[in-house]
Design an enzyme around this catalytic site. Structure first.
Site, PDB file in Angstrom:
ATOM      1  N   PHE A 129      47.919 -20.308 -20.580  1.00  0.00           N
ATOM      2  CA  PHE A 129      47.631 -18.875 -20.545  1.00  0.00           C
ATOM      3  C   PHE A 129      48.921 -18.144 -20.174  1.00  0.00           C
ATOM      4  O   PHE A 129      49.569 -18.499 -19.184  1.00  0.00           O
ATOM      5  CB  PHE A 129      46.539 -18.596 -19.508  1.00  0.00           C
ATOM      6  CG  PHE A 129      45.926 -17.237 -19.625  1.00  0.00           C
ATOM      7  CD1 PHE A 129      44.840 -17.017 -20.464  1.00  0.00           C
ATOM      8  CD2 PHE A 129      46.430 -16.172 -18.904  1.00  0.00           C
ATOM      9  CE1 PHE A 129      44.267 -15.765 -20.572  1.00  0.00           C
ATOM     10  CE2 PHE A 129      45.854 -14.914 -19.009  1.00  0.00           C
ATOM     11  CZ  PHE A 129      44.769 -14.702 -19.841  1.00  0.00           C
ATOM     12  N   ASP A 201      44.878 -24.558 -12.946  1.00  0.00           N
ATOM     13  CA  ASP A 201      44.224 -23.268 -13.167  1.00  0.00           C
ATOM     14  C   ASP A 201      42.813 -23.556 -13.674  1.00  0.00           C
ATOM     15  O   ASP A 201      42.637 -24.216 -14.708  1.00  0.00           O
ATOM     16  CB  ASP A 201      45.053 -22.473 -14.193  1.00  0.00           C
ATOM     17  CG  ASP A 201      44.512 -21.069 -14.438  1.00  0.00           C
ATOM     18  OD1 ASP A 201      43.303 -20.849 -14.221  1.00  0.00           O
ATOM     19  OD2 ASP A 201      45.291 -20.210 -14.866  1.00  0.00           O
ATOM     20  N   LYS A 227      34.856 -14.611 -14.686  1.00  0.00           N
ATOM     21  CA  LYS A 227      34.404 -15.291 -15.907  1.00  0.00           C
ATOM     22  C   LYS A 227      33.073 -15.992 -15.602  1.00  0.00           C
ATOM     23  O   LYS A 227      32.072 -15.320 -15.427  1.00  0.00           O
ATOM     24  CB  LYS A 227      35.498 -16.239 -16.401  1.00  0.00           C
ATOM     25  CG  LYS A 227      36.722 -15.455 -16.893  1.00  0.00           C
ATOM     26  CD  LYS A 227      37.917 -16.302 -17.247  1.00  0.00           C
ATOM     27  CE  LYS A 227      39.066 -15.405 -17.692  1.00  0.00           C
ATOM     28  NZ  LYS A 227      40.380 -16.060 -17.663  1.00  0.00           N
TER      29      LYS A 227
HETATM   30  C1  PLP Z   1      41.617 -15.294 -17.413  1.00  0.00           C
HETATM   31  C2  PLP Z   1      42.765 -16.144 -17.051  1.00  0.00           C
HETATM   32  C3  PLP Z   1      43.729 -15.712 -16.141  1.00  0.00           C
HETATM   33  C4  PLP Z   1      43.685 -14.325 -15.576  1.00  0.00           C
HETATM   34  O1  PLP Z   1      44.579 -14.117 -14.533  1.00  0.00           O
HETATM   35  P1  PLP Z   1      44.460 -12.841 -13.580  1.00  0.00           P
HETATM   36  O2  PLP Z   1      45.789 -12.757 -12.942  1.00  0.00           O
HETATM   37  O3  PLP Z   1      43.362 -13.110 -12.601  1.00  0.00           O
HETATM   38  O4  PLP Z   1      44.158 -11.654 -14.428  1.00  0.00           O
HETATM   39  C5  PLP Z   1      44.719 -16.618 -15.775  1.00  0.00           C
HETATM   40  N1  PLP Z   1      44.764 -17.866 -16.292  1.00  0.00           N
HETATM   41  C6  PLP Z   1      43.860 -18.288 -17.206  1.00  0.00           C
HETATM   42  C7  PLP Z   1      43.919 -19.675 -17.746  1.00  0.00           C
HETATM   43  C8  PLP Z   1      42.854 -17.431 -17.621  1.00  0.00           C
HETATM   44  O5  PLP Z   1      41.974 -17.843 -18.535  1.00  0.00           O
END
Ligand code: PLP
Length: 416
Positions: A129, A201, A227
């Site tokens: 991500f 993560d 989520k």
């Molecule tokens: C949704 C998501 C995020 C979001 O990060 P924020 O800093 O909380 O907005 C981070 N990593 C992954 C893998 C995600 O799917």
């Protein structure tokens, strides 16, 4: 071939079916986007309303003590801990994934330093991500490449890249695009064999499947609550640090809430013991009570049943698409093996954006991910088999009428 009656029968036999009643389900909507923003729970709605009107409205500042607002980050953290296999005192609910990841990365590098290891490489995957990678890039700029250097490899080469050059392995368990699930227990074992610390993560895992952080010996983890945990838009995220590291961590965002004695107001920082040292500033109370309320949706729910239903929902969805003759046009990009999948299916399709918009107009909420993927998330706490059946009928209808090619879908919204 499964017909409507057969889909309804699956619902009548579903041991999680009753959990759906804990959620506010908008009329006429089939929500296949709980992997982006979970539904509102009645419990969160009530908690927020009570907190605003009674605790904030009437009791004001006394509520920090009287209603234990001050304990929210660790109390909610422990509750999240139960869903990700962490015993008490190792999870804090605070900030966003991005911010928590920065804390965890510097903490992991500091543990390596304390061990006398001169390693600085952070190994991650090319299709992680983006925010995760951006945060490492930011640290690389701040600390200098000699202290923190991002190295990206393909998911399939991860295990062969775990050598004694690497300080930290940073991986997302479930890939947000393809839905591929990485074998975290195995990667952690391999990483530890090479004295590498592991940060995971859990954005697409927490609340969607069993996660066993303690058992897998993961060092640090981050995840979000908006989520599959249904905490609400922008709800605070969480951070896990294994207890064995607590005494050796240097957490860089040294806010007063992570101080050993925040209300002593001394000029020198002294970290609180335990996971509390991961806190920086004042907790967002209203957002946190929403998370606390939302987590009650998991009461008496076994995550093994959640995982089981998630795979069944996905299987039914894909089989129905196949029966409808649509799996040539929509190319599934998820791994073949179910064990390697998360709780979503993504399909490559040239007109994915148009299809997504045309479906939203008909009440089927999915999402689009660049460049040309449409993602369908399966959230076993509230998605029924009958909804899956209906959703596929609607997809078939959109494609048959070529609604997805409509000129209105040529312009993209700001949030896709
Ligand atoms: C949704 C998501 C995020 C979001 O990060 P924020 O800093 O909380 O907005 C981070 N990593 C992954 C893998 C995600 O799917």
């Amino acid at each position: 071939m499964i017909n409507e009656a057969a889909a309804r029968k699956l619902d009548s036999e579903d041991i999680l079916a009753h959990v759906r009643e804990r959620f506010v389900i908008p009329e006429g909507t089939i929500y296949l986007d709980g992997n982006s923003l979970g539904l509102l729970t009645y419990a969160a709605q009530e908690r927020v309303s009570k907190t605003v009107s009674e605790e904030w409205g009437q009791d004001l500042i006394t509520s920090w003590n009287a209603h234990q607002w001050i304990d929210l980050p660790l109390r909610v953290g422990d509750r999240i801990g139960k869903l990700v296999g962490a015993t008490a005192g190792q999870v804090a609910c605070c900030d966003s994934i991005s911010v928590n990841l920065t804390k965890a990365l510097v903490a992991a590098l500091s543990v390596q330093n304390a061990r006398g290891e001169r390693r600085h490489k952070v190994l991650s995957t090319v299709d992680n991500f983006p925010t995760d990678l951006y945060m490492v890039q930011g640290l690389q700029d701040l600390l200098g490449k000699g202290n923190c250097e991002l190295k990206l490899v393909e998911e399939k080469s991860l295990s062969s890249e775990l050598n004694d050059d690497v300080a930290v392995l940073l991986v997302t368990e479930v890939n947000f695009r393809t839905g591929r699930r990485l074998p975290i227990a195995e990667l952690t074992r391999l990483a530890h064999d090479n004295n590498i610390l592991v940060i995971v993560d859990l954005a697409h895992s927490a609340g969607a499947m069993p996660v066993c952080l303690d058992e897998w010996q993961v060092d640090f983890a981050v995840g979000c609550t908006y989520k599959y945990l249904n905490g609400g838009p922008g709800a605070p995220a969480f951070v896990y640090a294994a207890e064995r590291h607590h005494a050796n961590i240097k957490q860089p965002l040294r806010g007063w809430m992570g101080h050993a004695q925040p209300f002593a107001f001394t000029n020198d920082y002294e970290p609180a013991a335990g996971i509390r040292q991961f806190l920086a500033g004042t907790p967002p109370v209203i957002a946190m009570v929403a998370v606390e309320g939302a987590l009650t949706a998991f009461d008496q729910v076994d995550l093994k049943d959640v995982r089981d239903k998630s795979l069944r929902l996905a299987r039914l969805f894909h089989d129905l698409l196949h029966d409808a003759g649509l799996t040539q046009m929509l190319q599934c990009i998820a791994p073949e093996q179910e064990a390697q999948r998360g709780s979503q299916l993504a399909y490559a399709f040239d007109h994915a954006y148009g299809l997504c918009q045309a479906l939203i107009e008909r009440g089927v909420i999915a999402d689009f991910r660049a460049p040309n993927y449409i993602r369908f998330g399966f959230t076993p706490l509230y998605t029924s088999y009958h909804e899956i059946w209906l959703a596929v009928q609607i997809i078939r209808d959109v494609i048959a009428t070529e609604d997805h090619l409509d000129a209105r879908w040529q312009q993209r919204n700001a949030v896709t």
